[in-house]
Design a protein around this motif. Structure first.
Motif, PDB file in Angstrom:
ATOM      1  N   GLN A  85       0.863  -1.126  -0.145  1.00  0.00           N
ATOM      2  CA  GLN A  85       0.170  -0.034   0.087  1.00  0.00           C
ATOM      3  C   GLN A  85       0.878   1.429   0.187  1.00  0.00           C
ATOM      4  OE1 GLN A  85      -3.165  -0.800  -0.103  1.00  0.00           O
ATOM      5  NE2 GLN A  85      -3.887   1.476  -0.315  1.00  0.00           N
ATOM      6  N   THR A  86       1.827   1.194   0.970  1.00  0.00           N
ATOM      7  CA  THR A  86       2.633   2.374   1.267  1.00  0.00           C
ATOM      8  C   THR A  86       3.812   2.291   0.853  1.00  0.00           C
ATOM      9  OG1 THR A  86       3.272   1.882   3.305  1.00  0.00           O
ATOM     10  CG2 THR A  86       1.208   3.263   3.339  1.00  0.00           C
ATOM     11  N   ARG A  87       4.604   1.273   0.364  1.00  0.00           N
ATOM     12  CA  ARG A  87       5.700   0.933  -0.121  1.00  0.00           C
ATOM     13  C   ARG A  87       6.875   1.135   1.006  1.00  0.00           C
ATOM     14  NH1 ARG A  87       6.214  -2.072  -4.137  1.00  0.00           N
ATOM     15  NH2 ARG A  87       3.904  -2.156  -4.901  1.00  0.00           N
ATOM     16  N   GLU A  88       6.296   1.287   2.187  1.00  0.00           N
ATOM     17  CA  GLU A  88       7.180   1.645   3.502  1.00  0.00           C
ATOM     18  C   GLU A  88       7.811   0.162   3.764  1.00  0.00           C
ATOM     19  OE1 GLU A  88       6.469   3.680   7.487  1.00  0.00           O
ATOM     20  OE2 GLU A  88       4.479   3.860   6.102  1.00  0.00           O
ATOM     21  N   GLU A  89       8.877   0.009   4.388  1.00  0.00           N
ATOM     22  CA  GLU A  89       9.400  -1.292   4.968  1.00  0.00           C
ATOM     23  C   GLU A  89       8.511  -1.886   5.947  1.00  0.00           C
ATOM     24  OE1 GLU A  89      12.221  -3.268   4.269  1.00  0.00           O
ATOM     25  OE2 GLU A  89      12.372  -1.670   2.377  1.00  0.00           O
ATOM     26  N   VAL A  90       7.960  -2.926   6.063  1.00  0.00           N
ATOM     27  CA  VAL A  90       7.156  -3.549   7.041  1.00  0.00           C
ATOM     28  C   VAL A  90       7.878  -3.343   8.287  1.00  0.00           C
ATOM     29  CG1 VAL A  90       6.020  -5.472   7.692  1.00  0.00           C
ATOM     30  CG2 VAL A  90       6.078  -4.950   5.459  1.00  0.00           C
ATOM     31  N   THR A  91       8.928  -3.580   8.358  1.00  0.00           N
ATOM     32  CA  THR A  91       9.826  -4.018   9.743  1.00  0.00           C
ATOM     33  C   THR A  91       9.667  -2.420  10.291  1.00  0.00           C
ATOM     34  OG1 THR A  91      11.133  -5.490   8.718  1.00  0.00           O
ATOM     35  CG2 THR A  91      11.808  -4.586  10.923  1.00  0.00           C
ATOM     36  N   ALA A  92      10.099  -1.241   9.604  1.00  0.00           N
ATOM     37  CA  ALA A  92       9.698   0.076  10.076  1.00  0.00           C
ATOM     38  C   ALA A  92       8.367   0.488  10.584  1.00  0.00           C
ATOM     39  CB  ALA A  92      10.286   0.991   8.994  1.00  0.00           C
ATOM     40  N   MET A  93       7.530  -0.120   9.719  1.00  0.00           N
ATOM     41  CA  MET A  93       6.020   0.175  10.347  1.00  0.00           C
ATOM     42  C   MET A  93       5.874  -0.604  11.682  1.00  0.00           C
ATOM     43  SD  MET A  93       4.069  -0.426   6.545  1.00  0.00           S
ATOM     44  CE  MET A  93       2.404   0.241   7.009  1.00  0.00           C
ATOM     45  N   LEU A  94       6.344  -1.727  11.738  1.00  0.00           N
ATOM     46  CA  LEU A  94       6.031  -2.540  13.042  1.00  0.00           C
ATOM     47  C   LEU A  94       6.832  -1.649  14.087  1.00  0.00           C
ATOM     48  CD1 LEU A  94       6.388  -6.383  11.821  1.00  0.00           C
ATOM     49  CD2 LEU A  94       4.342  -5.308  12.381  1.00  0.00           C
ATOM     50  N   LEU A  95       7.889  -1.403  13.929  1.00  0.00           N
ATOM     51  CA  LEU A  95       8.784  -0.819  15.054  1.00  0.00           C
ATOM     52  C   LEU A  95       8.073   0.479  15.530  1.00  0.00           C
ATOM     53  CD1 LEU A  95      12.514  -1.396  13.910  1.00  0.00           C
ATOM     54  CD2 LEU A  95      11.301  -2.362  15.791  1.00  0.00           C
ATOM     55  N   GLN A  96       7.463   1.273  14.498  1.00  0.00           N
ATOM     56  CA  GLN A  96       6.673   2.379  14.957  1.00  0.00           C
ATOM     57  C   GLN A  96       5.579   2.196  15.741  1.00  0.00           C
ATOM     58  OE1 GLN A  96       5.686   4.485  11.281  1.00  0.00           O
ATOM     59  NE2 GLN A  96       4.921   6.070  12.500  1.00  0.00           N
ATOM     60  N   ARG A  97       4.856   1.116  15.430  1.00  0.00           N
ATOM     61  CA  ARG A  97       3.507   0.646  16.305  1.00  0.00           C
ATOM     62  C   ARG A  97       3.792  -0.088  17.552  1.00  0.00           C
ATOM     63  NH1 ARG A  97      -0.983   1.746  13.009  1.00  0.00           N
ATOM     64  NH2 ARG A  97      -0.035   2.435  10.769  1.00  0.00           N
ATOM     65  N   ILE A  98       4.872  -0.800  17.538  1.00  0.00           N
ATOM     66  CA  ILE A  98       5.140  -1.876  18.693  1.00  0.00           C
ATOM     67  C   ILE A  98       5.043  -1.159  20.009  1.00  0.00           C
ATOM     68  CG2 ILE A  98       6.943  -3.085  20.046  1.00  0.00           C
ATOM     69  CD1 ILE A  98       7.717  -4.153  17.389  1.00  0.00           C
ATOM     70  N   PRO A  99       5.310   0.111  20.327  1.00  0.00           N
ATOM     71  CA  PRO A  99       5.243   1.076  21.650  1.00  0.00           C
ATOM     72  C   PRO A  99       4.020   1.014  22.151  1.00  0.00           C
ATOM     73  CG  PRO A  99       6.891   1.868  20.245  1.00  0.00           C
ATOM     74  CD  PRO A  99       6.191   0.895  19.329  1.00  0.00           C
ATOM     75  N   TYR A 100       3.023   1.347  21.102  1.00  0.00           N
ATOM     76  CA  TYR A 100       1.581   1.425  21.650  1.00  0.00           C
ATOM     77  C   TYR A 100       1.025   0.090  22.036  1.00  0.00           C
ATOM     78  CZ  TYR A 100       1.976   6.066  19.653  1.00  0.00           C
ATOM     79  OH  TYR A 100       2.296   7.246  19.031  1.00  0.00           O
TER      80      TYR A 100
END
Lengths: 321, 303
Positions: A85-100
């Motif tokens: 969808q966004t062409r972002e690295e999946v791992t980076a997306m995950l790392l951003q969301r994990i803290p929440y």
């Protein structure tokens, strides 16, 4: 100590095939999609060229075994590819969301433990009395209430009239500790209540079982203070099995977080996963699924280690189960 | 053979006696029977009578009424109306069937696969046991609801998908419960006797071992039903469950979320329906367990 080490090594070796199996399941999510996944993702109106292009990108033109090996090889390095969808690295997306998700789950677990211990213990000590009945009814209602509905009720009763609690979103502890508490409290209660109820039932039952044991009678016969027996020996022995269950409950907490995040608009991995499913964004779905499996297995390993540390019967007993 | 028959009737009789005498058990049984009746009613009324009964008594659960959006509870609409002006009570009643069908369907799915697996792995042991139980460990590496969500990602929406997704997620619990019971049953004398008499293995498994594993399976089934009903509501709430025109408590609640500040009744009643139904199954599960297994005073078998 060497026995403990051997026990730990055994558990670690158990985790490897389990995680490999989990990777097969995760890999199969896309394979199981009926028809051509690339066509499924792009829709009926996409051109044949676009579908071929996506098939190449997803590696679908290769034999399935090669695809799997490729997937595991990259996943082991924490690489799940790019979001479609966004062409972002999946791992980076995950790392951003994990803290929440981590903040929500830990808070939920905390509430479960803090509530269940006193309630469970009082229920056992006052067996058959009003306090026990109240705790049992409360626990039954707790396991019967869906977390997302409880979340809605909490919003209705607290967040709508009181401005202190936000209806939407969550602040991280690292950003603003006070806002973090007020924004995490309600979702954590929604998430933790069912677990608190389960733990209460377990602890109460465990303590009642323990009280039937011979050592309790012996202690009483020796004239050791009843309270000391109950709160020191019985409680300690009843708590131990509860710890293993907390490990298992971490799974329920992570699963529950997916839904609770949706209620409170928390940008965690659960919300990410749901969006990904609607967008047919398979790399993201695979990333979330694998992340949760690894976390869950690791948490259970950790609990086993803790349990072995606390209960000599486990590490000296040799074989497991 | 007579041994199986006797233990089975005995089980039924003990549960029956419990329900007759214990108030809590009675309450659970009443709720369960009532929700199954509601589900049956809505199926008959919807597909055979085209909403005739519910329209006469209440309102058409599908009829849109733009002039009566989000009306507060009143005599005409005891549970109020939703954002399309539909009667919430009528929709709550019709929603029962989704919960019951998905709950019963996924538990049956999980039980058929899980019980077979549990009996086979326990009976053969060795490599079969190892492979079977490792496979269960793999499924258990995912939280049940997340496994169901991941499976729904490829199966798509609908009754069949959600029954399969939840069914797969609950297979391990049935497999484990059955296996541990079958392990103790398989060394009983009547099993050895059947083997010695040369009964085919299939008959030994189905006629001798299976009936003696029923007790924990029934208890597990009742509790899993409660969990499955919550899970179905949750998945529908997320938009991954059955398709929208079908009334379901989860979808109603996800609609209610938008109007939380203005229409409290919209989020209250569908959730209450879930809670009461699930409570009924949990109460019944507790009672069945206590009736069948008097020596287990504790509740450590809850998980």
């Amino acid at each position: 100590m060497s026995r403990l080490l051997r026990y730990l090594l055994g558990r670690l070796l158990w985790a490897i095939p389990v995680l490999l199996g989990a990777s097969v399941v995760t890999f199969m999510i896309m394979q199981l999609t009926p028809g051509d996944p690339a066509r499924f993702i792009l829709g009926q109106r996409a051109s044949q060229e676009a579908v071929m292009e996506l098939r190449r990108e997803l590696g679908l033109h290769q034999p399935i075994f090669v695809q799997y090996v490729d997937f595991v090889f990259h996943a082991a390095q924490g690489d799940f590819g790019q979001s479609l969808q966004t062409r972002e690295e999946v791992t980076a997306m995950l790392l951003q969301r994990i803290p929440y998700t981590a903040q929500l789950s830990i808070a939920g677990l905390l509430i479960a433990v803090v509530v269940s211990f006193p309630v469970g213990v009082i229920g056992a000590v006052r067996e058959g009395e009003a306090a026990d009945h109240a705790s049992r009814v409360g626990a039954l209602l707790g396991i019967s209430t869906p977390n997302f509905w409880l979340g809605l009720l909490l919003i209705l009763v607290f967040a709508v009239p009181l401005e202190a609690f936000p209806i939407f979103g969550m602040t991280l502890v690292t950003e603003d500790p006070i806002a973090a508490v007020t924004s995490t409290l309600l979702p954590a209660i929604a998430l933790g209540t069912a677990q608190a109820a389960l733990l209460t039932r377990l602890l109460r039952g465990g303590m009642l079982d323990e009280m039937q044991e011979g050592y309790v009678r012996t202690a009483r016969a020796y004239g050791i203070d009843n309270r000391e027996t109950t709160y020191v020996y019985v409680l300690k022995n009843a708590v131990l099995p509860t710890i293993t269950v907390i490990g298992l409950q971490l799974g329920a907490l992570l699963g529950g977080a997916v839904i609770v995040e949706q209620v409170f608009g928390i940008p965690g991995i659960g919300r990410l996963a749901i969006q990904a499913i609607f967008n047919k964004d398979f790399p993201v779905i695979q990333g979330v699924t694998m992340l949760v499996a690894v976390t869950f297995v690791a948490a259970n390993l950790l609990v086993d280690v803790l349990y072995a540390q606390l209960d000599p019967r486990i590490r000296l007993g040799g074989s497991e189960r | 053979m007579s041994e199986d028959a006797r233990s089975y009737t005995n089980v039924k009789w003990r549960v029956y006696r419990r329900i007759r005498t214990d108030l809590i058990a009675k309450l659970g049984a009443v709720i369960v029977v009532f929700s199954i009746a509601m589900a049956a009613f809505s199926i008959v009324d919807d597909f055979l009578l085209s909403e005739l009964v519910i329209e006469t008594l209440l309102h058409d659960p599908y009829e849109l009424n733009p002039n009566n959006r989000l009306a507060e509870p009143s005599l005409a609409h005891p549970f109020g109306t939703d954002e399309q002006g539909r009667d919430i009570l009528a929709r709550v009643i019709y929603g029962t069937r989704t919960s019951i069908i998905v709950g019963v369907g996924s538990v049956l799915f999980a039980a058929i696969i899980g019980v077979s697996l549990g009996i086979v792995t326990a009976y053969y042991g060795g490599l079969v046991d190892n492979v079977g139980m490792r496979a269960m460990d793999v499924l258990l590496a995912f939280p049940a609801i997340l496994l169901a969500i991941a499976l729904l990602a490829s199966l798509g929406r609908g009754f069949t998908s959600i029954i399969i997704a939840l069914g797969v997620a609950y297979v391990p619990s049935f497999a484990r419960v059955t296996r541990s019971k079958a392990l103790s049953v398989k060394s009983d004398e009547y099993v050895t006797a059947a083997e010695v008499m040369g009964y085919p293995t299939r008959d030994v498994l189905v006629d001798e071992i299976l009936p003696n594993c029923f007790t924990p399976i029934i208890v597990q089934g009742t509790f899993t039903l409660a969990v499955a009903i919550i899970a179905e509501a949750g998945l529908s709430f997320l938009g991954l469950g059955v398709n929208p025109p079908t009334p379901t408590w989860g979808i109603m609640l996800s609609g209610a979320q938008q109007y939380i500040t203005t229409a409290w009744w919209y989020s209250l009643f569908p959730g209450l329906a879930i809670m009461v139904t699930v409570l009924g199954f949990n109460l019944l599960g507790d009672s069945i367990r206590d009736a069948l297994d008097p020596q287990s005073g504790g509740e450590e078998r809850r998980l």
